[in-house]
Motif scaffolding. Sequence first.
Motif, PDB file in Angstrom:
ATOM      1  N   VAL A 171       2.625  28.230  70.805  1.00 36.50           N
ATOM      2  CA  VAL A 171       3.520  27.105  70.454  1.00 36.50           C
ATOM      3  C   VAL A 171       3.499  26.033  71.189  1.00 36.50           C
ATOM      4  O   VAL A 171       3.367  24.852  70.557  1.00 36.50           O
ATOM      5  N   ARG A 172       3.137  26.114  72.542  1.00 37.53           N
ATOM      6  CA  ARG A 172       2.971  24.887  73.462  1.00 37.53           C
ATOM      7  C   ARG A 172       1.750  24.377  72.888  1.00 37.53           C
ATOM      8  O   ARG A 172       1.782  22.914  72.963  1.00 37.53           O
ATOM      9  N   GLU A 173       0.666  24.830  72.437  1.00 36.89           N
ATOM     10  CA  GLU A 173      -0.482  24.295  72.190  1.00 36.89           C
ATOM     11  C   GLU A 173      -0.316  23.446  70.814  1.00 36.89           C
ATOM     12  O   GLU A 173      -0.785  22.322  70.594  1.00 36.89           O
ATOM     13  N   LYS A 174       0.501  24.049  70.018  1.00 34.76           N
ATOM     14  CA  LYS A 174       0.517  23.338  68.739  1.00 34.76           C
ATOM     15  C   LYS A 174       1.536  22.139  69.024  1.00 34.76           C
ATOM     16  O   LYS A 174       1.467  21.113  68.238  1.00 34.76           O
ATOM     17  N   ALA A 175       2.363  22.280  70.095  1.00 32.15           N
ATOM     18  CA  ALA A 175       3.404  21.078  70.229  1.00 32.15           C
ATOM     19  C   ALA A 175       2.833  19.928  71.021  1.00 32.15           C
ATOM     20  O   ALA A 175       3.450  18.765  70.980  1.00 32.15           O
ATOM     21  N   THR A 176       1.899  20.066  71.860  1.00 27.13           N
ATOM     22  CA  THR A 176       1.206  19.140  72.616  1.00 27.13           C
ATOM     23  C   THR A 176       1.122  17.776  71.997  1.00 27.13           C
ATOM     24  O   THR A 176       1.397  16.821  72.487  1.00 27.13           O
ATOM     25  N   LEU A 192       2.530  16.559  69.535  1.00 27.28           N
ATOM     26  CA  LEU A 192       3.568  16.049  68.975  1.00 27.28           C
ATOM     27  C   LEU A 192       4.571  15.613  70.074  1.00 27.28           C
ATOM     28  O   LEU A 192       5.815  14.886  69.841  1.00 27.28           O
ATOM     29  N   LEU A 193       4.537  15.802  71.381  1.00 30.73           N
ATOM     30  CA  LEU A 193       5.283  15.474  72.295  1.00 30.73           C
ATOM     31  C   LEU A 193       5.414  14.098  72.757  1.00 30.73           C
ATOM     32  O   LEU A 193       6.310  13.466  73.516  1.00 30.73           O
ATOM     33  N   GLU A 194       4.567  13.235  72.046  1.00 33.34           N
ATOM     34  CA  GLU A 194       4.351  12.054  72.303  1.00 33.34           C
ATOM     35  C   GLU A 194       5.115  11.185  71.104  1.00 33.34           C
ATOM     36  O   GLU A 194       4.981   9.902  71.345  1.00 33.34           O
ATOM     37  N   GLY A 195       5.389  11.676  69.997  1.00 30.42           N
ATOM     38  CA  GLY A 195       5.870  11.031  68.814  1.00 30.42           C
ATOM     39  C   GLY A 195       7.326  11.096  68.818  1.00 30.42           C
ATOM     40  O   GLY A 195       7.918  11.141  69.713  1.00 30.42           O
ATOM     41  N   VAL A 196       7.933  10.283  67.711  1.00 28.75           N
ATOM     42  CA  VAL A 196       9.318  10.182  67.596  1.00 28.75           C
ATOM     43  C   VAL A 196      10.099  11.317  67.636  1.00 28.75           C
ATOM     44  O   VAL A 196      11.286  11.520  67.917  1.00 28.75           O
ATOM     45  N   SER A 197       9.196  12.461  66.990  1.00 25.75           N
ATOM     46  CA  SER A 197      10.044  13.820  66.869  1.00 25.75           C
ATOM     47  C   SER A 197      10.245  14.664  68.195  1.00 25.75           C
ATOM     48  O   SER A 197      10.544  15.813  68.087  1.00 25.75           O
ATOM     49  N   ALA A 198       9.441  14.054  69.314  1.00 26.24           N
ATOM     50  CA  ALA A 198       9.444  14.791  70.467  1.00 26.24           C
ATOM     51  C   ALA A 198      10.685  15.575  70.984  1.00 26.24           C
ATOM     52  O   ALA A 198      10.768  16.874  71.128  1.00 26.24           O
ATOM     53  N   PRO A 199      11.946  14.886  70.839  1.00 28.35           N
ATOM     54  CA  PRO A 199      13.072  15.550  71.426  1.00 28.35           C
ATOM     55  C   PRO A 199      13.382  16.968  70.468  1.00 28.35           C
ATOM     56  O   PRO A 199      13.995  18.094  70.999  1.00 28.35           O
ATOM     57  N   PHE A 200      13.207  16.782  69.166  1.00 32.63           N
ATOM     58  CA  PHE A 200      13.367  18.215  68.211  1.00 32.63           C
ATOM     59  C   PHE A 200      12.303  19.063  68.579  1.00 32.63           C
ATOM     60  O   PHE A 200      12.677  20.292  68.658  1.00 32.63           O
ATOM     61  N   VAL A 201      10.999  18.719  68.909  1.00 29.38           N
ATOM     62  CA  VAL A 201       9.957  19.783  69.309  1.00 29.38           C
ATOM     63  C   VAL A 201      10.307  20.556  70.495  1.00 29.38           C
ATOM     64  O   VAL A 201      10.074  21.589  70.430  1.00 29.38           O
ATOM     65  N   LEU A 202      10.902  19.706  71.415  1.00 29.84           N
ATOM     66  CA  LEU A 202      11.361  20.229  72.638  1.00 29.84           C
ATOM     67  C   LEU A 202      12.293  21.344  72.485  1.00 29.84           C
ATOM     68  O   LEU A 202      12.312  22.204  73.213  1.00 29.84           O
ATOM     69  N   VAL A 203      13.369  20.811  71.639  1.00 28.90           N
ATOM     70  CA  VAL A 203      14.452  22.067  71.385  1.00 28.90           C
ATOM     71  C   VAL A 203      13.781  23.078  70.763  1.00 28.90           C
ATOM     72  O   VAL A 203      14.371  24.169  71.100  1.00 28.90           O
ATOM     73  N   ALA A 204      12.728  22.976  69.665  1.00 28.17           N
ATOM     74  CA  ALA A 204      12.303  24.323  69.099  1.00 28.17           C
ATOM     75  C   ALA A 204      11.695  25.151  70.141  1.00 28.17           C
ATOM     76  O   ALA A 204      11.597  26.167  69.980  1.00 28.17           O
ATOM     77  N   ILE A 205      10.991  24.468  71.206  1.00 29.95           N
ATOM     78  CA  ILE A 205      10.126  25.530  72.049  1.00 29.95           C
ATOM     79  C   ILE A 205      11.103  25.934  72.792  1.00 29.95           C
ATOM     80  O   ILE A 205      11.137  27.397  73.118  1.00 29.95           O
ATOM     81  N   GLU A 259       8.524  21.013  61.961  1.00 30.08           N
ATOM     82  CA  GLU A 259       9.217  20.098  61.039  1.00 30.08           C
ATOM     83  C   GLU A 259      10.552  20.420  60.898  1.00 30.08           C
ATOM     84  O   GLU A 259      10.820  21.800  60.701  1.00 30.08           O
ATOM     85  N   LEU A 260      11.575  19.793  61.335  1.00 28.60           N
ATOM     86  CA  LEU A 260      12.837  20.144  61.222  1.00 28.60           C
ATOM     87  C   LEU A 260      13.484  20.829  60.014  1.00 28.60           C
ATOM     88  O   LEU A 260      13.099  19.959  58.910  1.00 28.60           O
ATOM     89  N   PRO A 261      14.146  21.941  59.876  1.00 30.14           N
ATOM     90  CA  PRO A 261      14.413  22.476  58.626  1.00 30.14           C
ATOM     91  C   PRO A 261      15.419  21.434  57.869  1.00 30.14           C
ATOM     92  O   PRO A 261      16.053  20.846  58.561  1.00 30.14           O
TER      93      PRO A 261
END
Length: 307
Positions: free
Chosen positions: A30-35, A37-50, A133-135
Amino acid sequence: FDYTITQRQTIHILAEIEGKSPRQFNMSSVREKATRLLEGVSAPFVLVAIQECERMNIITSTITNSVNQLQLCLNGQLRFNDVLERLSFALAENRIPDAWTKVAWPSNKTALNWFFDLEARVEQLTLWEERFELPLPLWFALCAPIAFLNAVKVTSARKDCIMFDDAVIETHVVAPLDSIHVYERPDKGAFIRGLFCSGAKWGNFEEKYIEDKVVCAGNLVESTELFSEMPIIYLKAGRSQPPSSEIYMCPVYLTRNRQNDIFTARLILTVPTPVVEDEDQEERRPISPSVLANFILRSVALLVETD
């Protein structure tokens, strides 16, 4: 006290959930896939998902371990202790064991319904975690809903140049007949579903307005129904506004016990702007303060679950 009956009831509940224990998320993957994306505009939602994956792993591992130990006790391979006895008695009565609720969310559901609800939550989280991707829309059944609301505030407040401390959550109800717009990812904010209105309902869908290209409709109206499901809601950040007789500040709770509200939804009592402006259209008359007072007296609230 008949321990035989209790044991039979416990075995029945265990049989219902046997082999259905939700999956564990591989946090390294999960963290590897998120890495990236953590610098993009959707980073706050990615952190919530993690964070949701981490919390869900704690919940599912707690359930799996306790159920396995209880099964060993029922098979005579392990001696009962106080914790396992309380677990057995709770399941026999179809109640959520305290050991589970301590690591999960408040709920008044029966143990079986809660477990099936857990499966549905894991299914949504699995889809969310797959590509981060946010549902569309997101079922607002989260372990930490406030973290998600903060992500909404951060992402949409940035685009409108609003300071985080000055931002509040705006709620706009999407027009049911225009739900096609829900599947077009909004420029800011998020769409959610799964809230229920207690003490009123959402109506007057013929009255529409546009908010960030999203067609919204209706307003809060009186109802004799105990609960009514809310349509899809568009959440975004906005600047704090002074109190208005045309806005009901509606508390949102996890359960019908109404403890510890999650946030306050700004529900309109009259549609602010028509979709098509007509120069000859008469100016809207201001809504009477008594309408707002009526909803306050009825203690209208939004709930995540109604059990």
